[in-house]
Design a protein around this motif. Structure first.
Motif, PDB file in Angstrom:
ATOM      1  N   ARG A  47       0.861  -1.200   0.000  1.00  0.00           N
ATOM      2  CA  ARG A  47       0.000   0.000   0.000  1.00  0.00           C
ATOM      3  C   ARG A  47       0.891   1.243   0.000  1.00  0.00           C
ATOM      4  N   LEU A  48       0.352   2.304  -0.581  1.00  0.00           N
ATOM      5  CA  LEU A  48       1.107   3.564  -0.640  1.00  0.00           C
ATOM      6  C   LEU A  48       0.396   4.638   0.183  1.00  0.00           C
ATOM      7  N   VAL A  49       1.109   5.147   1.176  1.00  0.00           N
ATOM      8  CA  VAL A  49       0.591   6.246   2.001  1.00  0.00           C
ATOM      9  C   VAL A  49       1.289   7.532   1.568  1.00  0.00           C
ATOM     10  N   THR A  50       0.509   8.543   1.192  1.00  0.00           N
ATOM     11  CA  THR A  50       1.093   9.823   0.761  1.00  0.00           C
ATOM     12  C   THR A  50       0.712  10.910   1.750  1.00  0.00           C
ATOM     13  N   THR A  51       1.712  11.616   2.264  1.00  0.00           N
ATOM     14  CA  THR A  51       1.424  12.718   3.185  1.00  0.00           C
ATOM     15  C   THR A  51       1.508  14.033   2.413  1.00  0.00           C
ATOM     16  N   LEU A  52       0.429  14.793   2.469  1.00  0.00           N
ATOM     17  CA  LEU A  52       0.359  16.084   1.764  1.00  0.00           C
ATOM     18  C   LEU A  52       0.120  17.173   2.800  1.00  0.00           C
ATOM     19  N   PHE A  53       1.193  17.803   3.236  1.00  0.00           N
ATOM     20  CA  PHE A  53       1.085  18.811   4.283  1.00  0.00           C
ATOM     21  C   PHE A  53       1.303  20.194   3.671  1.00  0.00           C
ATOM     22  N   PHE A  54       0.196  20.918   3.529  1.00  0.00           N
ATOM     23  CA  PHE A  54       0.247  22.262   2.945  1.00  0.00           C
ATOM     24  C   PHE A  54       0.480  23.298   4.042  1.00  0.00           C
ATOM     25  N   THR A  94      -3.106  18.617  -8.157  1.00  0.00           N
ATOM     26  CA  THR A  94      -1.889  18.130  -7.495  1.00  0.00           C
ATOM     27  C   THR A  94      -2.198  16.808  -6.796  1.00  0.00           C
ATOM     28  N   VAL A  95      -3.301  16.783  -6.071  1.00  0.00           N
ATOM     29  CA  VAL A  95      -3.657  15.575  -5.325  1.00  0.00           C
ATOM     30  C   VAL A  95      -3.938  14.422  -6.298  1.00  0.00           C
ATOM     31  N   ARG A  96      -4.619  14.723  -7.389  1.00  0.00           N
ATOM     32  CA  ARG A  96      -4.914  13.664  -8.386  1.00  0.00           C
ATOM     33  C   ARG A  96      -3.626  13.054  -8.948  1.00  0.00           C
ATOM     34  N   THR A  97      -2.585  13.868  -9.037  1.00  0.00           N
ATOM     35  CA  THR A  97      -1.298  13.361  -9.530  1.00  0.00           C
ATOM     36  C   THR A  97      -0.800  12.229  -8.626  1.00  0.00           C
ATOM     37  N   TYR A  98      -0.932  12.448  -7.302  1.00  0.00           N
ATOM     38  CA  TYR A  98      -0.490  11.406  -6.359  1.00  0.00           C
ATOM     39  C   TYR A  98      -1.402  10.183  -6.406  1.00  0.00           C
ATOM     40  N   VAL A  99      -2.673  10.421  -6.648  1.00  0.00           N
ATOM     41  CA  VAL A  99      -3.606   9.287  -6.757  1.00  0.00           C
ATOM     42  C   VAL A  99      -3.249   8.472  -8.012  1.00  0.00           C
ATOM     43  N   ALA A 100      -2.900   9.194  -9.090  1.00  0.00           N
ATOM     44  CA  ALA A 100      -2.526   8.491 -10.332  1.00  0.00           C
ATOM     45  C   ALA A 100      -1.244   7.684 -10.150  1.00  0.00           C
ATOM     46  N   MET A 101      -0.419   8.077  -9.178  1.00  0.00           N
ATOM     47  CA  MET A 101       0.805   7.312  -8.899  1.00  0.00           C
ATOM     48  C   MET A 101       0.517   6.116  -8.007  1.00  0.00           C
ATOM     49  N   GLY A 102      -0.750   5.972  -7.598  1.00  0.00           N
ATOM     50  CA  GLY A 102      -1.131   4.762  -6.851  1.00  0.00           C
ATOM     51  C   GLY A 102      -1.354   4.952  -5.365  1.00  0.00           C
ATOM     52  N   ASP A 104      -2.902   4.953  -1.899  1.00  0.00           N
ATOM     53  CA  ASP A 104      -4.090   4.309  -1.315  1.00  0.00           C
ATOM     54  C   ASP A 104      -4.656   5.148  -0.178  1.00  0.00           C
ATOM     55  N   LEU A 105      -3.764   5.836   0.542  1.00  0.00           N
ATOM     56  CA  LEU A 105      -4.196   6.661   1.679  1.00  0.00           C
ATOM     57  C   LEU A 105      -3.497   8.010   1.592  1.00  0.00           C
TER      58      LEU A 105
END
Ligand code: ASP
Length: 336
Positions: A47-54, A94-102, A104-105
């Motif tokens: 699973r891929l966890v992406t942290t997006l802290f603006f 921007t967020v969709r870019t990370y979703v397209a990279m897979g 999951d969270l």
């Protein structure tokens, strides 16, 4: 363990008592894992966890990333200053870019209220299977902080069985800048759900009267309260009065970055009236603990001596507990 029905974790107002029990039970199990040697579980392998802290973060971001690694997830983190946001890309793109990279969270922090919820809504509407965890939005909500505070208190009151029941009838004082605090708001939902009685304390500029009704009605967008009977909330302006009979005291940072006008006479004046010190705590029992979500303004919200006193301060314990609580959230969302 009860059924877990949340795809996203955006606001503790949506949590039932069973949800709190589930998180605390899992967190207690993860807390018992060794912190050295074989300390990884395979639960989130692949699973891929992406942290997006603006918005800046020390504890929440690193704690989520460590929690994800302890569950064997891959972790990717986004940094706004070096991203294409500065070239005019929209937040959603921007967020969709990370979703397209897979991804999951997604763990999302933003200075504006509602950003994680609106991203979750847009991603759901376009059929994405990704989960959004609110890492703190504006002054609205900080669910993982509310849960780690709850876990810390439950372990304090019932070390062997830190369940929501451990909070029932406890008097918890929250003192400081309630108006600008997403931590206070999340704690109000969590503590009252578990039957604690909350006493809020602060000057009228930082604690408007309306807060005594904060949990009285479901928040906008939610038709009913998932908790049948909540503990009480009341306001006490005098800190010495508030502290009498307290079981724990939570102090909040002055959120200067969110203050749009001069709301304080001076920091010295604030500390004199609302700052915690050993002398002030003599009002309550010798074992009454002090919490603070961090970052702390030493000598303002509480004295340095109190912050560094391991018999009183649970601040480091809160940081430590943040990891198993966030592991529990990631595990529950990935499994659902
Ligand atoms: N770290 C917490 C938050 O992000 C508390 C604070 O910043 O004062 O809301």
């Amino acid at each position: 363990m009860s059924d877990w029905s949340h795809r996203h974790v955006l606001d503790l107002a949506a949590f039932s008592l069973e949800d709190y029990a589930t998180v605390l039970e899992l967190a207690q199990r993860f807390r018992a894992m060794p912190t050295s040697g074989a300390r990884k579980l395979p639960a989130l392998q692949g699973r891929l966890v992406t942290t997006l802290f603006f918005e800046p973060s020390t504890r929440t971001r690193s704690s989520f990333e460590l929690a994800a690694k302890r569950l064997s997830a891959d972790v990717q983190s986004f940094s706004p200053s070096s991203s294409s946001l500065s070239k005019g890309e929209s937040l959603l793109d921007t967020v969709r870019t990370y979703v397209a990279m897979g991804a999951d969270l997604l763990v999302v922090r933003h200075r504006c209220t509602g950003v994680p919820a609106s991203l979750a809504h847009d991603l759901d509407a376009s059929g994405e299977r990704v989960s959004v965890l609110n890492g703190g939005d504006g002054l609205h909500s900080h669910p993982s902080q509310g849960l780690l505070d709850l876990f810390t208190l439950a372990r304090q009151f019932a070390p062997e069985a830190p369940t929501p029941e451990a909070l029932r009838g406890r008097r918890i004082v929250i003192v400081g800048d309630v108006l600008h605090s997403r931590v206070a708001r999340s704690n109000l939902w969590a503590l009252t759900a578990c039957g604690a009685d909350v006493v809020l304390c602060g000057p009228p500029t930082l604690l408007p009267e309306a807060f005594s009704d904060f949990v009285a009605a479901p928040p906008p967008g939610q038709s009913s309260d998932p908790v049948a009977r909540r503990g009480s909330v009341r306001i006490e302006r005098d800190l010495d009065q508030a502290l009498a009979g307290a079981d724990a005291v939570m102090t909040l940072r002055l959120q200067k970055e969110r203050m749009t006008q001069q709301l304080l006479t001076s920091l010295e004046h604030y500390h004199r009236h609302y700052g915690l010190t050993h002398a002030r705590l003599e009002r309550c029992g010798a074992s009454v603990p002090v919490l603070h979500p961090g970052p702390v303004n030493r000598g303002v919200e509480l004295s340095g001596a109190l912050l560094d006193d391991p018999r009183r301060s649970l601040v480091e314990e809160q940081v430590t507990n943040g990891i198993p609580v966030r592991m529990a959230l990631l595990y529950l969302l990935a499994a659902s």
